[in-house]
Design an enzyme around this catalytic site. Structure first.
Site, PDB file in Angstrom:
ATOM      1  N   SER A 155       0.807  -1.216   0.000  1.00 31.35           N
ATOM      2  CA  SER A 155       0.000   0.000   0.000  1.00 31.35           C
ATOM      3  C   SER A 155       0.844   1.271   0.000  1.00 31.35           C
ATOM      4  O   SER A 155       0.427   2.294  -0.556  1.00 31.35           O
ATOM      5  CB  SER A 155      -0.953   0.003   1.198  1.00 31.35           C
ATOM      6  OG  SER A 155      -0.241  -0.190   2.402  1.00 31.35           O
ATOM      7  N   HIS A 205       1.519   4.582   4.920  1.00 27.38           N
ATOM      8  CA  HIS A 205       0.767   5.304   3.894  1.00 27.38           C
ATOM      9  C   HIS A 205       1.290   6.730   3.734  1.00 27.38           C
ATOM     10  O   HIS A 205       1.429   7.227   2.613  1.00 27.38           O
ATOM     11  CB  HIS A 205      -0.715   5.328   4.257  1.00 27.38           C
ATOM     12  CG  HIS A 205      -1.347   3.973   4.220  1.00 27.38           C
ATOM     13  ND1 HIS A 205      -2.655   3.747   4.615  1.00 27.38           N
ATOM     14  CD2 HIS A 205      -0.862   2.762   3.833  1.00 27.38           C
ATOM     15  CE1 HIS A 205      -2.941   2.464   4.470  1.00 27.38           C
ATOM     16  NE2 HIS A 205      -1.868   1.846   4.005  1.00 27.38           N
TER      17      HIS A 205
END
Length: 322
Positions: A155, A205
């Site tokens: 991610s 992230h």
């Protein structure tokens, strides 16, 4: 319904991922190979089929942990942790996101450029996350929350790819049902994912977003060749070279007939290999070219409008008067 695949039991999401991927590639005129390779690599690492099991390190050895990476200088954790996922939903969600972003980027820039971007963003996102966690430890004593945190998944790279993909976009997009400008979609997803999805790595992230911004900044200020791109292109050329050599060898036909490419031809009288396929007269002896098995041994003083003197001059230039 549960299906055993490799050493994992699929609850139906992996077959849906495979079906969706095949459908997208079937419908699309462009079939980006590197995106498919990335999806396959992540999926195989998750499934751990028996023939690859000895080659794939267990997840315990590749968790991204800033403390262990810095303490042991562990490049394996630094480089491999993005390719591991802790569950089927985690893998499928990331691979669907990779499928969409990969199609957009690889189709627009080519496979070599896309591969170099992915490699750059992977290293940058991991490096930025590592520096953020170390900085939080030094300045705010956030050891338990971030410096000793274990995480895996693609991610971070996907957030970086989203920043690159939307950097010049003037459109709007939906993030968890909220319409936001596309260029700020990564920031909106960062906040909303943290609120709506428990257990996600906020720092990973955030590191991906900052890595995407850093990549865009470096690309705009650096005019030289991307060394990662040069390396990948060299690897691709090295892999393709034997196939080019085989095609070249296969193109040569012994005896009378074509030589090499379709444009070259061999004179049936003197067996000289004429490289210029537009000529209908042999540059060596002047015999008219044989076409479709109809031979003629008549001499011609002209070849596609070339006077005999010009033809002789070309022979002298080519063979040095021999």
């Amino acid at each position: 319904m549960e299906v055993r695949i490799g050493q994992r039991v699929s609850r139906g999401m992996l077959p849906l991922l495979a079906l969706h991927t095949v459908s997208e590639y079937y419908r699309s005129d462009h079939k980006p190979p590197f995106t498919a390779a990335l999806i396959a690599a992540n999926t195989l690492i998750y499934l751990r089929p028996s023939f690859l099991d000895p080659l794939i390190p267990p997840i315990e050895q590749v968790w991204f942990n800033p403390h262990l990476i810095l303490k042991n200088k562990d490049l394996k954790r630094f480089l491999l942790s993005p390719f591991y996922h802790i569950g089927e939903p985690h893998l499928v969600y990331n691979m669907l996101s990779l499928l969409w972003k990969g199609f957009q980027l690889e189709t627009s820039m080519g496979s070599v450029d896309f591969a170099s971007i992915v490699a750059s963003l992977l290293v940058l996102s991991q490096g930025v996350t590592l520096m953020l966690s170390k900085s939080l430890l030094l300045f705010f004593d956030y050891e338990r929350s971030y410096y000793s945190e274990y995480s895996v998944g693609f991610s971070g790279v996907l957030f970086a790819m989203k920043v690159v993909l939307n950097s010049q976009s003037e459109n709007y997009t939906s993030v968890y049902g909220i319409i936001v400008p596309s260029r700020y979609a990564a920031w909106a997803e960062l906040v909303l994912a943290q609120l709506l999805v428990p257990g996600v790595s906020f720092l990973g992230h955030l590191g991906g977003i900052l890595a995407g911004l850093l990549y865009l900044k470096l690309r705009s200020t650096y005019s030289g060749s991307n060394p990662i791109k040069v390396l990948i292109r060299g690897i691709v050329d090295a892999v393709k070279w034997p196939f080019k050599f085989l095609r070249r060898r296969r193109g040569r036909i012994t005896g009378r007939g074509t030589v090499g490419s379709n444009r070259a031809w061999r004179c049936q009288t003197c067996t000289y290999d004429n490289n210029n396929g537009s000529l209908r007269v042999c540059e060596m002896c002047g015999t008219i070219r044989v076409v479709n098995g109809v031979s003629s041994f008549q001499r011609s003083s002209r070849s596609d409008g070339l006077p005999l003197d010009e033809l002789r001059r070309r022979r002298i230039d080519r063979f040095g008067g021999r």
